[in-house]
Design a protein around this motif. Structure first.
Motif, PDB file in Angstrom:
ATOM      1  N   LEU A   1      35.200   8.396 -94.997  1.00  0.00           N
ATOM      2  CA  LEU A   1      35.788   8.968 -93.784  1.00  0.00           C
ATOM      3  C   LEU A   1      37.234   8.496 -93.599  1.00  0.00           C
ATOM      4  O   LEU A   1      38.090   9.279 -93.183  1.00  0.00           O
ATOM      5  N   VAL A   2      37.474   7.222 -93.890  1.00  0.00           N
ATOM      6  CA  VAL A   2      38.819   6.668 -93.709  1.00  0.00           C
ATOM      7  C   VAL A   2      39.793   7.227 -94.751  1.00  0.00           C
ATOM      8  O   VAL A   2      40.938   7.566 -94.436  1.00  0.00           O
ATOM      9  N   ILE A   3      39.341   7.323 -95.999  1.00  0.00           N
ATOM     10  CA  ILE A   3      40.214   7.817 -97.073  1.00  0.00           C
ATOM     11  C   ILE A   3      40.125   9.334 -97.199  1.00  0.00           C
ATOM     12  O   ILE A   3      41.140  10.024 -97.289  1.00  0.00           O
ATOM     13  N   GLY A   4      38.895   9.836 -97.206  1.00  0.00           N
ATOM     14  CA  GLY A   4      38.707  11.263 -97.447  1.00  0.00           C
ATOM     15  C   GLY A   4      39.161  12.146 -96.296  1.00  0.00           C
ATOM     16  O   GLY A   4      39.635  13.270 -96.533  1.00  0.00           O
ATOM     17  N   GLY A   5      39.024  11.669 -95.035  1.00  0.00           N
ATOM     18  CA  GLY A   5      39.450  12.471 -93.896  1.00  0.00           C
ATOM     19  C   GLY A   5      40.935  12.804 -93.932  1.00  0.00           C
ATOM     20  O   GLY A   5      41.315  13.994 -93.985  1.00  0.00           O
TER      21      GLY A   5
ATOM     22  N   LEU B   1      35.654  15.646 -99.815  1.00  0.00           N
ATOM     23  CA  LEU B   1      36.772  16.598 -99.815  1.00  0.00           C
ATOM     24  C   LEU B   1      36.257  18.038 -99.827  1.00  0.00           C
ATOM     25  O   LEU B   1      36.801  18.897 -99.120  1.00  0.00           O
ATOM     26  N   ALA B   2      35.215  18.304-100.582  1.00  0.00           N
ATOM     27  CA  ALA B   2      34.667  19.661-100.637  1.00  0.00           C
ATOM     28  C   ALA B   2      34.141  20.109 -99.279  1.00  0.00           C
ATOM     29  O   ALA B   2      34.184  21.296 -98.943  1.00  0.00           O
TER      30      ALA B   2
ATOM     31  N   ALA C   1      30.844  19.979 -90.807  1.00  0.00           N
ATOM     32  CA  ALA C   1      31.389  19.528 -92.089  1.00  0.00           C
ATOM     33  C   ALA C   1      31.347  18.013 -92.189  1.00  0.00           C
ATOM     34  O   ALA C   1      31.048  17.457 -93.258  1.00  0.00           O
ATOM     35  N   LEU C   2      31.647  17.325 -91.081  1.00  0.00           N
ATOM     36  CA  LEU C   2      31.585  15.863 -91.091  1.00  0.00           C
ATOM     37  C   LEU C   2      30.149  15.387 -91.331  1.00  0.00           C
ATOM     38  O   LEU C   2      29.915  14.433 -92.079  1.00  0.00           O
ATOM     39  N   ALA C   3      29.188  16.055 -90.673  1.00  0.00           N
ATOM     40  CA  ALA C   3      27.788  15.692 -90.873  1.00  0.00           C
ATOM     41  C   ALA C   3      27.381  15.896 -92.325  1.00  0.00           C
ATOM     42  O   ALA C   3      26.679  15.055 -92.918  1.00  0.00           O
ATOM     43  N   GLN C   4      27.818  17.003 -92.906  1.00  0.00           N
ATOM     44  CA  GLN C   4      27.507  17.266 -94.312  1.00  0.00           C
ATOM     45  C   GLN C   4      28.097  16.181 -95.208  1.00  0.00           C
ATOM     46  O   GLN C   4      27.441  15.705 -96.145  1.00  0.00           O
ATOM     47  N   ALA C   5      29.330  15.787 -94.910  1.00  0.00           N
ATOM     48  CA  ALA C   5      29.987  14.767 -95.730  1.00  0.00           C
ATOM     49  C   ALA C   5      29.267  13.421 -95.618  1.00  0.00           C
ATOM     50  O   ALA C   5      29.047  12.738 -96.627  1.00  0.00           O
ATOM     51  N   VAL C   6      28.882  13.047 -94.393  1.00  0.00           N
ATOM     52  CA  VAL C   6      28.212  11.756 -94.193  1.00  0.00           C
ATOM     53  C   VAL C   6      26.847  11.732 -94.884  1.00  0.00           C
ATOM     54  O   VAL C   6      26.503  10.777 -95.594  1.00  0.00           O
TER      55      VAL C   6
END
Length: 260
Positions: free
Chosen positions: A73-77, A140-141, A181-186
């Motif tokens: 989240l810190v880097i990818g966001g 990122l995706a 999208a954030l939920a999917q990433a987490v």
């Protein structure tokens, strides 16, 4: 596809996913699965034994996965925001390099990291870095398309034009609109890191095995009932994360919309 077809497809997918889980539960609670599932009765002893054996690895893997999620989240966001909105010609090269680890086999990636950064292996930093490398492309995706969405950018511009600060726009517009999208990433990041085998096996110091190796060892050298019990505990560790992310997503949806 009509509604009936969609319902049939969804039902088949649910059955396909749940059937192995139910089968593992039946094996984990059978006294002796060689006599058939619950043929000799029902027991919770295999689950209790599995918990005592696998508990250290579950905690260790959960901590690593949580740290990997935070790093994503810190880097990818910010990186996803830059790739989605920057006009720089470098963004295509950066996007390509960020997704490059997906094209490298896990064993090769592990050996490469050990060869280049051997001094980081004992501390666990190399394991953490390897998991971040492996999961960052999925973050990122998930985030780049939503950050590039024109409707989201228009909402942010309106909020900024009405005097909201960038931090307030991020908290009240960008995050709620991007909640799915954030939920999917987490979820993806946590599940991948928690269950990743190659990097965990080759990079992690042998004295502190991770849960994927514990499962591999259980299925290779122990009874099916005990291995199934460890599998059930492994799955149960993912459930709280899924519930927490779903609650966050639901809460964000209730706040969706610009509130400058």
């Amino acid at each position: 596809m009509n509604t009936v077809g969609i319902r049939i497809a969804v039902t088949l997918c649910v059955v396909f996913v749940l059937f192995p889980v139910l089968l593992s539960f039946a094996a984990a609670t059978s006294v002796n699965s060689a006599q058939g599932l619950w043929g000799d009765g029902f027991t919770g002893e295999w689950l209790a034994t599995a918990w005592e054996q696998i508990r250290p690895t579950l905690g260790r893997s959960a901590v690593v996965a949580a740290a990997v999620v935070a790093a994503n989240l810190v880097i990818g966001g910010p990186l996803a925001m830059w790739i989605a909105r920057s006009g720089s010609g470098l963004r295509h090269a950066v996007s390509f390099l960020a997704t490059l680890p997906l094209a490298v086999p896990g064993i090769a990636l592990s050996i490469g990291l050990i060869t280049v950064y051997p001094e980081l292996r004992p501390s666990g930093l190399l394991l953490f870095a390897g998991h971040v490398l492996l999961t960052l492309p999925f973050t990122l995706a998930a985030l780049v398309p939503i950050f590039a969405d024109r409707e989201l950018r228009a909402c942010e511009d309106v909020a900024l034009s009405l005097g909201s600060s960038s931090a307030r726009v991020l908290a009240t517009v960008t995050v709620p609109v991007s909640a799915a999208a954030l939920a999917q990433a987490v979820i993806t990041t946590f599940a991948l890191s928690f269950g990743e085998f190659n990097i965990s096996f080759f990079i992690n110091p042998p004295a502190t095995p991770m849960v994927p190796f514990a499962l591999f060892d259980a299925y290779s050298t122990q009874r099916l009932e005990l291995a199934s019990a460890k599998t059930m505990l492994f799955i149960l560790c993912i459930v709280p994360v899924l519930l927490a992310v779903m609650l966050f997503q639901r809460s964000s949806r209730s706040q969706k919309g610009p509130t400058p």
